[in-house]
Design an enzyme around this catalytic site. Structure first.
Site, PDB file in Angstrom:
ATOM      1  N   TYR A   5       0.826  -1.207   0.000  1.00  0.00           N
ATOM      2  CA  TYR A   5       0.000   0.000   0.000  1.00  0.00           C
ATOM      3  C   TYR A   5       0.863   1.261   0.000  1.00  0.00           C
ATOM      4  O   TYR A   5       0.602   2.211  -0.748  1.00  0.00           O
ATOM      5  CB  TYR A   5      -0.905  -0.047   1.226  1.00  0.00           C
TER       6      TYR A   5
ATOM      7  N   LYS B 113       0.864   4.088  -2.918  1.00  0.00           N
ATOM      8  CA  LYS B 113       0.475   5.461  -2.605  1.00  0.00           C
ATOM      9  C   LYS B 113       1.610   6.445  -2.860  1.00  0.00           C
ATOM     10  O   LYS B 113       1.366   7.596  -3.241  1.00  0.00           O
ATOM     11  CB  LYS B 113       0.006   5.548  -1.150  1.00  0.00           C
TER      12      LYS B 113
END
Length: 317
Positions: free
Chosen positions: A181, A185
């Site tokens: 993640y 991001k």
């Protein structure tokens, strides 16, 4: 839906991952300001599993339910239930806006899910799935929307187009247990900077947001905030409500944000912060090649003079 100020009157906004959480809050907030909305949601679970997927455009999945909310309040919206991390899904997302409303003004890339693991337990499928939905799921809708806006600009119809990408504090600082993640991001931040630089000539502004709010993805992180009721006062401020983030997104997605591009904001509760990214700190220049020992000594001196880094979320302090 009764407009508050009409900030987005006449504009068409697409919001991905808009069936719940932040995306839903954004879609409702844009509609309240007069925008016509394409509500995208693929209908999957918090980890991307297909168990909760909507059966199609005629079903009653999360996208359709948000559309019903908007229409019940007097607004205008249509649902899109395709997978925006595929070329077909991203293309049909843009086509849905053009077919339904004849234009596209704002794209809010928000869709995503989590599969958290420590790096030594993170398998390739969980890496690929999370990077795909977050990073590829930003790139493909942006690419197809940008192609439309470039064609509009080439035809003499200069758009006042806006893109708001969704990053995270995990992308800014890293987050323990979220290597996939955090990497995705962080990649969104790089994509935002490139898109802002490349698409400005076509009348497109591109910015990114790192929000903090209570959603399905953050229910463990904000468990304490969720467990604590706001109190007896019905007007008490719910600091973790996703609706707190949406006003900035609406402004960035409106014509009122003219001139703001290539920026990254943090938004949480009542706080908005402009993030300043990587900037050059202390520097040493020998004017010739260093030896390893010299380079190490110079780096040590520079680190002593530099600001200490902020720790990754979840790191031991």
């Amino acid at each position: 839906m009764a407009s508050t100020t009409g900030l987005c009157a006449g504009r068409v906004t697409v919001v991905t991952g808009a069936g719940r959480g932040l995306g839903r809050a954004h879609a409702l907030a844009f509609a309240a300001e007069g925008a016509r909305i394409v509500v995208n949601d693929y209908g999957v679970g918090p980890d991307g599993s297909a168990a909760r997927r909507s059966s199609g455009s005629s079903g009653s999945g999360p996208a359709e339910r948000v559309v019903e909310e908007i229409r019940a309040a007097g607004g205008t919206a249509v649902a899109h239930t395709g997978d925006i991390a595929t070329a077909e899904g991203a293309s049909s997302l843009v086509a849905t806006a053009l077919d339904a409303f004849g234009r596209l003004d704002t794209l809010v890339n928000n869709a995503g899910f989590l599969r958290d693991r420590m790096l030594v337990n993170l398998d390739e499928d969980d890496w690929d799935a999370v990077v795909r939905v977050h990073l590829k799921g930003h790139f493909l809708p942006l690419r197809h929307a940008a192609a439309h806006w470039r064609a509009e600009a080439g035809s003499g119809r200069a758009p006042a187009a806006r893109v708001v990408n969704t990053s995270s504090g995990a992308g800014l600082l890293g987050s323990v247990g979220q290597g996939n993640y955090s990497a995705a991001k962080a990649g969104i931040l790089g994509l935002t900077l490139v898109a802002a630089a490349e698409l400005g000539r076509y009348g497109v502004q591109v910015n990114a947001l790192a929000p903090a709010a209570r959603t399905r993805m953050t229910e463990q992180v904000f468990a304490d905030a969720m467990a604590a009721p706001p109190g007896d006062d019905a007007d008490a401020f719910d600091a973790m409500a996703p609706e707190n983030v949406s006003p900035l997104v609406v402004w960035l997605g409106s014509a009122a944000s003219a001139g703001v591009t290539g920026r990254v904001f943090e938004a949480e509760a009542g706080r908005i912060t402009v993030m300043e990214g990587w900037r050059a700190g202390p520097t040493a220049d020998k004017g010739a090649r260093w030896t390893p020992a010299e380079a190490g000594a110079a780096a040590t001196d520079l680190l002593t003079a530099a600001e200490p880094p902020r720790p990754a979320y979840g790191a031991r302090r």
